[in-house]
Every structure is written in structure tokens, then in C-alpha cells.
Design a protein around this motif. Structure first.
Motif, short mmCIF file in Angstrom:
data_model
loop_
_atom_site.label_atom_id
_atom_site.label_comp_id
_atom_site.label_asym_id
_atom_site.label_seq_id
_atom_site.Cartn_x
_atom_site.Cartn_y
_atom_site.Cartn_z
N ALA A 52 22.80 -0.53 92.94
CA ALA A 52 22.92 0.90 93.24
C ALA A 52 21.75 1.60 92.59
CB ALA A 52 24.25 1.45 92.71
N TRP A 53 21.24 2.64 93.24
CA TRP A 53 20.07 3.31 92.69
C TRP A 53 19.90 4.70 93.29
CZ3 TRP A 53 19.86 -0.68 96.21
CH2 TRP A 53 19.20 -0.46 97.42
N MET A 54 19.01 5.46 92.67
CA MET A 54 18.58 6.76 93.16
C MET A 54 17.11 6.68 93.52
SD MET A 54 16.51 9.29 91.64
CE MET A 54 16.30 11.07 91.54
N ASN A 55 16.73 7.39 94.57
CA ASN A 55 15.33 7.42 94.97
C ASN A 55 15.00 8.83 95.43
OD1 ASN A 55 12.81 6.08 95.46
ND2 ASN A 55 13.22 6.26 97.64
N ASN A 56 13.75 9.22 95.27
CA ASN A 56 13.27 10.50 95.79
C ASN A 56 12.43 10.26 97.03
OD1 ASN A 56 14.43 11.99 93.80
ND2 ASN A 56 12.54 12.59 92.78
N ILE A 57 12.74 10.97 98.10
CA ILE A 57 11.83 11.00 99.25
C ILE A 57 10.75 12.05 98.99
CG2 ILE A 57 11.64 11.50 101.73
CD1 ILE A 57 14.43 10.38 102.08
N GLY B 120 7.02 7.93 100.25
CA GLY B 120 8.37 8.43 100.08
C GLY B 120 9.30 8.02 101.20
N ILE B 121 8.76 7.94 102.40
CA ILE B 121 9.58 7.54 103.55
C ILE B 121 9.74 6.02 103.60
CG2 ILE B 121 9.72 7.49 106.07
CD1 ILE B 121 8.18 10.17 106.06
N PHE B 122 8.62 5.30 103.58
CA PHE B 122 8.69 3.85 103.81
C PHE B 122 9.44 3.13 102.70
CE2 PHE B 122 7.04 -0.47 103.28
CZ PHE B 122 7.42 -1.00 104.51
N PHE B 123 9.10 3.41 101.45
CA PHE B 123 9.72 2.64 100.38
C PHE B 123 11.17 3.05 100.15
CE2 PHE B 123 5.20 1.96 99.52
CZ PHE B 123 5.20 0.57 99.56
N ASN B 124 11.57 4.19 100.67
CA ASN B 124 12.98 4.50 100.68
C ASN B 124 13.74 3.66 101.71
OD1 ASN B 124 15.24 6.45 99.81
ND2 ASN B 124 15.31 6.55 102.04
N LEU B 125 13.05 3.23 102.76
CA LEU B 125 13.69 2.41 103.80
C LEU B 125 13.80 0.95 103.39
CD1 LEU B 125 11.95 3.73 107.06
CD2 LEU B 125 14.25 4.25 106.26
N VAL B 126 12.80 0.44 102.69
CA VAL B 126 12.74 -1.00 102.42
C VAL B 126 13.91 -1.46 101.56
CG1 VAL B 126 11.41 -2.81 101.28
CG2 VAL B 126 10.26 -1.14 102.73
N GLY B 127 14.32 -0.64 100.58
CA GLY B 127 15.43 -1.04 99.73
C GLY B 127 16.77 -1.04 100.44
N PRO B 128 17.15 0.07 101.10
CA PRO B 128 18.49 0.15 101.68
C PRO B 128 18.60 -0.29 103.13
CG PRO B 128 17.51 2.32 101.65
CD PRO B 128 16.52 1.40 100.99
N THR C 5 16.14 -2.75 105.20
CA THR C 5 14.95 -3.49 105.56
C THR C 5 15.19 -4.34 106.80
OG1 THR C 5 13.13 -4.77 104.64
CG2 THR C 5 15.37 -5.56 104.18
N ASN C 6 14.14 -4.92 107.29
CA ASN C 6 14.18 -5.85 108.43
C ASN C 6 12.92 -6.70 108.35
OD1 ASN C 6 11.97 -4.45 109.68
ND2 ASN C 6 13.41 -2.93 110.49
N PRO C 7 12.78 -7.75 109.16
CA PRO C 7 11.60 -8.61 109.05
C PRO C 7 10.28 -7.86 109.20
CG PRO C 7 13.30 -9.71 110.33
CD PRO C 7 13.79 -8.30 110.10
N THR C 8 10.24 -6.88 110.10
CA THR C 8 9.00 -6.12 110.27
C THR C 8 8.66 -5.33 109.02
OG1 THR C 8 9.38 -5.92 112.66
CG2 THR C 8 7.87 -4.34 111.66
N ARG C 9 9.65 -4.69 108.44
CA ARG C 9 9.40 -3.90 107.23
C ARG C 9 9.04 -4.81 106.06
NH1 ARG C 9 14.44 0.37 108.20
NH2 ARG C 9 13.41 1.43 109.97
N ASN C 10 9.63 -6.00 105.99
CA ASN C 10 9.24 -6.95 104.95
C ASN C 10 7.78 -7.36 105.09
OD1 ASN C 10 11.75 -6.96 103.76
ND2 ASN C 10 12.44 -8.82 104.79
N GLU C 11 7.36 -7.57 106.33
CA GLU C 11 5.96 -7.94 106.57
C GLU C 11 5.03 -6.79 106.20
OE1 GLU C 11 3.12 -9.45 110.27
OE2 GLU C 11 5.30 -9.35 110.53
#
Length: 689
Positions: A419-424, A73-81, A83-89
Motif C-alpha cells: 500500500a502506498w501514496m503517490n502524487n500525480i 507524474g502520470i506514467f509512474f503512477n500507472l506502473v505501480g497500480p 502495469t502491463n507488459p507494454t508499460r513494463n517495457e
């Protein structure tokens, strides 16, 4: 009790993650720890020597994996809005490990034996409807993951699932990287004539951020048709923006997705065949509300024939208005010019009355209060995952705090388009969880101290995504996997599309539309003209949507052998559109194959038709609201009780039909889109996710 900051309970309201305490280095260890704990829980359930019961097997499964759900819930909420090279890796590594993890659970023979035993006696277990649906879903998901196959088949399914996870993650990252890299640079503000002041300021900042000492950089949006094309007066700039959009992820490009697409399509088809389906499309629709691929094609075909007829007339009218033959880059520009010319009131000042904060608080939140009794209180003491994210605590009409709403509205290079909705956090009474819901948009960020003024489309998108939010916030179910938007993909857009109807509702518009400088309310004539304008949609919008939906089906109706034989992707695309009767050089699909992230990087494969399928229910529901008096608390209560609160704990279509009092009827949609014999004009579906 974990000490990893990703997994530690935060003690913040509704268990909002303490983002400031989490670093990217924490994620992989957190996932490793959480997956290990989850597998231990699964082993305990599977090895239970007691006879399987709903409680010791199905509910036990529902309660397992809490640490993993928190990390995801935390990580995949960050990757979309953000991201950075570390998170992509990290995403690439997790694509493999999470696929292996979920497959290991799905193919656990002892666990499946318990689920299968319960499923075979499901009618005698005395289960209520949510329990029956949960048991059915657990069984169906296991079978669809390969649990009933022989060992060779299971091994093949494991390999396919792992490879697809990597490919889909890579596709999404390439689309974002190329969209950023393909921003169009111009050296003079004159070339951006027609764009708003705030959009030009954003282009200037983007150029500076990209290392340019001067000039302007026009960022690309996810769809083919860029909103900038409707306003740019310079034909060369329009052409440059359009060509940059359609060239993304193309041949010879470092972000080329051709081979990824071929392999994804082939693997999906192979998986479907292993499970006894003729195609990936048939596999997907077996788990949706649409009865068959044929039924979907029939609806899309009927709409296509009517839309193409309307498109022929529309093009002739636009070219007559323009006084010249137009190209694909010019189509929406001249449509907008014609609309402005034919309006009895100049619509240009409309955005001056639509500042983001007032639209949000006095429009979106106001409508939610009138309909559902909700109240939103901004919590400046709580912080999101990025400085731009705003946190609101949500209260019901009994003044009970029911969850948190996070708004992330402004575009930035680290955010994927759309644009999207996500649940943490998902709501669940069994787990004593209250929802934390995020809305993500890509509105150009104004300069410090300047207002963010919204266009028609941006207002509609804001209301649309908030419809998803309401689905999450008002969820009132026992089981997390049935919460909120955890419904069939071709139903999930229905509540969000319904919420669009309030964007220009006279009561709602009068409540939020005030001049950003003077505070004066919007003039009645301008408000009426705005409503009339958005009520007259275009054949262009319908055709580009249908093109994408039909292209999606075309890719996912091929066999694995056919997929392996596909040569040039552009040729496949052309042939598919021609076969569907919707090939039009002036109106390419909303997403061309190479950057169609919804279906190759997201969860809409063979499901992009769902927007129009959901709109059948949406059109009926708008008609129902209107017939019952519109923006009334009682109407909101009925809709919440029948749909928004139920998630997947009931049959969502049956619940809708019970509310409106009759079986699903396509006629309201046809009338709305001007495709019925007693109406004129053509509407287009919303482009929001």
C-alpha cells in the motif's frame, strides 16, 4: 505547445490528467519531447552570462522541467497500480534514458559552477529558511551525484547510475511477476476454512482469471508473513502459502533476483566509495535526520534485545496454548487463536461493522474534517486511470477547493503488492500547482453487490496511507521540491503513523462502525474489545520488522569488494541476522532479500529503519494529542502548521520539537512497545509503505 495527450493541459479540475485520451504509445514520445525541452531549459540557465543569483539559477531550476514532471507524474503512477507488459517495457527503456537525463543535468559543469558560487556565499544572500534549504539541497544533490569529481569519476558515476536504474526496475518487475505466478491453488473451499466469504470469493475469481475451471487461488501479499496465515485452519494450506511466500525469486526460479541483488549492492557501495563514504548506508544517512549509522544500529540493537526476550516468552506461551510445537507457517495463526480465546468479547463480528465505504467517508474523512477542516466530495464525472479508482475533490473550511484525492483500494494482478501514496501533481505556490494525491491499497475485491468488509490491519493501513495523503494535500510551500512528503526518508512515515491513532479512536470508531446490513452502531463492548486487542501487539511483529531493517543495513554496510565476494544470498542473510542477534527460524524477516522490494526496487535502501525512527516522533505526538484533548480542530491546526503544511521548507525535526516542547525523546516509544521498565507487552510497526 505540445500535442501529445500526456503533455497537454487537461482543463479538468486541478489539472487532473485526461487518462482516457492517453494510450501507452504516447508515453515514450512524451518523455523524449519533455526531456529535450528540459535540457534546453537547463542549457539556458547554465549559459546565462549574468552573475548567478538565487532567482536566475536556483528558482529557475525549480521552474524547469514542467513537461517532464507531468509525464513522470502520470506514467509512474500507472506502473505501480496498473502495469502491463507494454508499460513494463517502457519502464525498462525509461530507466536508462531518465538516468542519463538526470545525470547529465547533475554533472553539467557550468550549472554546478553557478550553484557552487551561490552556495559559497549563501550566508550573505539574504535568503529565508526555505530558500536556504533549497540552495543547500541543490548543492548537496549535485555533489552526491558526482559533480565535484574529476572527469573519470563523473564517467563512472554516469555508468553506475544508468545500470542501477535498469537493475532496480527489473528487480521490482520480477517480484511482482513471481508474486502473481506463486499464488497458491487449492481445489476445495474446505482448504480455505477460516477465510472470510469475500476473501474466498476473491480466491475463486482469481483461479478463474488464471484459467482454472474450478478451484481457488490465494494471491500472495508483498511481505513474508501473509495475512491469510492468521485465519486458515488447514495446516497444509498454511504451509503451502508460507512456503510459496518465502520461495519467491529464489534459486533456479525464472524470476531469480540473486545476481541483481549482488550487482545492486556492489554498485551502490562503489558509488559511495567514489564520493568518500565508507558504505552506501553512510552515504544514505548523510542525507537523513538520523545522525549516523551507529545511532540507528544502537536504537535497533536496544529494541532487538528487548524484542527477542519478549519473543522467547511469547513462543512458550503460544506453544502451551496450541498444545504442540509450532512451525513458522503456524505462528501467527496460533497468536490470533490465543487473542480470540482471551478476548472477553468475540471479535469475529467486528468486520461486519467496517464496510470500506463507511470507514472511508465516516471514519477517515470524518477525522480529517474534525482535525483539519477538510471536506471530501466524490466526483463521479471525473475518472481515474482504472475503473476501480474513485476521485474526490477536497475543500478546506473556507470552502476553497485545494486538490484532488484518488482512491484505488482493490487488489488486481496488474498492481504490485503493498500500500502506498503517490502524487500525480505536487503542491507549489510558485508554480500555481494544487496537489493530486493517490492512495493505493490491496483489499480483496468483493463480488458485485457484496460489501468490502475490512480487518483491523486493513483499517489501520487505510488510515496510515491517508496520513501520507494529508501530508500532500495540506502542503503549503513555495517550491515543489519541498512539497508534502518531499522530506528525508526517515521522517516521511511520521505523519502517516500519527494518523493511525484515529483508526480506533472512540469518537471516530463510533462515527463509522455500523453493521453493513442493519446499520446498527457497533456495540460498546465490541468496540472496547477491539481497542484492547490492537493495543496488545506481538513480539513476532516487532522481530520480523527489526529483522528486515537490520538485513537492509547489513547489505548496505558492505564495501564494493565485499559485495563482489558474496556467494550464497541466503547464507549472507543468515549470517547478518545471527550477528545482529535476531536470527529466528520461526520468524523470518518481514522481507527476505530476494523479494525485498523496498530496498532493491524502491527508495528505502539503507532506510528501512525509518519506520521505527519515525515512530519515535509518532509516539511523542500521539502523547501530545492525547494530553491536549485528542480530536480537536485546534490540535489539527497546530500539527498542520508545524508539520503537514511545511514539507521540507523547514527542518522537520526542529519543527516537531518546537510543537511538542522538548527534544526528541524515545521513552514514549519504549512505553508503547512495552520495552520500558514500567510497561509490559510488545508493539509492532505498521507494515504499510
Amino acid at each position: 505547445m505540445s500535442t501529445n495527450p500526456v503533455l497537454v493541459q487537461s482543463n479538468l479540475p486541478h489539472d487532473l490528467p485526461d487518462f482516457a485520451s492517453i494510450s501507452d504509445d504516447d508515453f515514450l514520445p512524451a518523455f523524449e519531447e519533455a526531456m529535450s525541452a528540459h535540457l534546453a531549459e537547463i542549457d539556458e540557465i547554465a549559459s546565462n552570462t549574468d552573475e548567478p543569483t538565487f532567482v536566475n539559477t536556483i528558482e529557475a531550476l525549480e521552474g524547469s522541467g514542467r513537461a517532464l514532471a507531468r509525464a513522470a507524474g502520470i506514467f509512474f503512477n500507472l506502473v505501480g497500480p496498473d502495469t502491463n507488459p507494454t508499460r513494463n517495457e517502457i519502464s525498462q527503456k525509461l530507466a536508462t534514458s531518465l538516468s542519463e537525463h538526470s545525470t547529465a543535468i547533475a554533472l553539467n559543469a557550468a550549472l554546478f559552477a553557478r550553484i557552487d558560487a551561490l552556495h559559497s556565499q549563501r550566508e550573505s544572500l539574504g535568503l529565508d529558511e526555505p530558500q536556504k534549504r533549497l540552495l543547500e539541497k541543490r548543492y548537496r544533490d549535485a555533489v552526491r551525484s558526482g559533480a565535484a569529481l574529476d572527469e573519470q569519476g563523473k564517467d563512472t558515476m554516469r555508468a553506475i547510475a544508468g545500470r542501477l536504474a535498469v537493475l532496480e526496475t527489473t528487480f521490482s518487475q520480477r517480484v511482482l511477476d513471481d508474486s502473481n505466478a506463486s499464488a497458491v491453488f487449492v481445489d476445495s473451499a474446505d482448504k480455505l476454512d477460516g477465510m472470510s466469504r469475500s476473501a474466498i470469493d476473491a480466491a475463486r475469481r482469481a483461479a478463474a482469471d488464471a484459467g482454472h475451471d474450478s478451484g481457488y487461488s490465494v494471491a500472495l501479499e508483498l511481505p513474508t508473513s501473509q495475512s491469510a496465515l492468521t485465519v486458515l485452519t488447514d495446516a497444509d494450506t498454511r504451509a503451502a502459502v508460507f512456503e510459496a511466500s518465502v520461495a519467491r525469486c529464489g534459486r533456479g526460479n525464472e524470476f531469480d533476483t540473486s545476481e541483481i541483488v549482488r550487482e545492486i549492492v556492489s554498485l551502490r557501495a562503489r558509488r559511495a566509495e567514489l564520493l568518500g563514504y565508507s558504505s552506501h548506508a553512510e552515504f544514505v544517512l548523510a542525507d537523513q535526520t538520523a545522525p549516523s549509522v551507529g545511532a540507528v544500529r544502537e536504537l535497533l540493537g536496544d529494541l532487538t534485545r528487548a524484542a527477542m526476550r519478549a519473543g522467547t516468552a511469547e513462543l512458550a506461551r503460544i506453544e502451551k496454548f496450541a498444545g504442540e510445537q509450532i512451525g513458522a507457517a503456524d505462528y501467527t495463526y496460533w497468536l490470533e487463536r490465543e487473542r480470540a480465546e482471551s478476548a472477553t468479547v468475540d471479535l469475529a463480528p467486528f468486520a461486519d461493522y467496517c464496510e470500506l465505504d463507511t470507514v472511508l467517508t465516516d471514519g477517515v474523512f470524518y477525522a480529517a474534517g474534525q482535525l483539519y477542516g477538510l471536506r471530501f466530495v466524490e466526483r463521479d464525472d471525473l475518472h481515474g486511470y482504472h475503473p476501480d479508482v474513485r476521485v474526490f475533490e477536497v475543500f478546506d473550511e473556507d470552502d476553497t477547493s485545494i486538490g484532488l484525492y484518488l482512491g484505488d483500494y482493490f487488489a488486481r494482478p496488474s498492481k504490485r503488492g503493498g500500500a502506498w501514496m503517490n502524487n500525480i501533481v505536487d503542491q507549489s505556490s510558485m508554480l500555481s500547482q494544487t496537489p493530486i494525491v493517490v492512495n493505493v491499497l490491496n483489499i480483496p475485491k468483493p463480488d458485485e453487490g457484496q460489501p468490502a468488509l475490512l480487518t483491523f490491519d486493513q483499517i489501520t493501513t487505510l488510515f496510515h496511507e491517508f496520513g501520507h495523503t494529508l501530508h500532500g494535500l495540506l502542503s503549503d510551500v513555495r517550491y515543489e521540491s519541498q512539497s508534502g512528503t518531499s522530506v528525508p526518508r526517515d521522517f516521511v512515515e511520521f505523519p502517516s503513523q500519527v494518523n493511525e491513532m484515529w483508526a480506533l479512536d472512540p469518537d471516530v470508531l463510533a462515527h463509522y462502525a455500523r453493521h453493513h446490513e442493519t446499520g446498527e452502531p457497533i456495540p460498546d463492548a465490541l468496540a472496547a474489545a477491539a481497542r484492547a486487542s490492537v493495543g496488545t501487539e506481538t513480539a513476532h511483529g516487532t522481530i520480523e520488522y527489526l529483522g528486515a531493517a537490520l538485513l537492509d543495513l547489513a547489505w548496505h554496510e558492505v564495501s564494493s569488494a565485499q559485495a563482489e565476494a558474496v556467494g550464497d544470498l541466503d547464507e549472507f542473510e543468515r549470517s547478518a541476522l545471527e550477528a545482529a542477534g535476531i536470527a529466528d527460524d520461526l520468524i523470518p524477516p518481514r522481507y527476505k532479500t530476494r523479494y525485498f522490494n523496498h530496498i532493491f526496487g524502491g527508495g528505502y535502501s539503507a532506510g528501512y529503519y525509518g519506520y521505527i525512527w519515525s515512530e519515535v516522533l509518532d509516539a511523542e505526538t500521539e502523547q501530545w494529542f492525547t494530553a491536549h484533548g485528542g480530536l480537536l480542530r485546534e490540535n489539527g491546526r497546530v500539527f498542520a502548521d508545524s508539520t503537514l503544511s511545511r514539507g521540507d521548507s523547514v527542518d522537520p525535526v526542529a519543527a516537531h520539537e518546537k510543537m511538542v516542547g522538548h527534544p526528541r525523546d524515545v521513552m514514549p516509544l519504549l512505553r508503547r512497545r512495552g520495552l520500558a521498565s514500567d510497561s509490559a507487552g510488545t508493539d509492532a510497526p505498521d507494515s504499510s509503505e
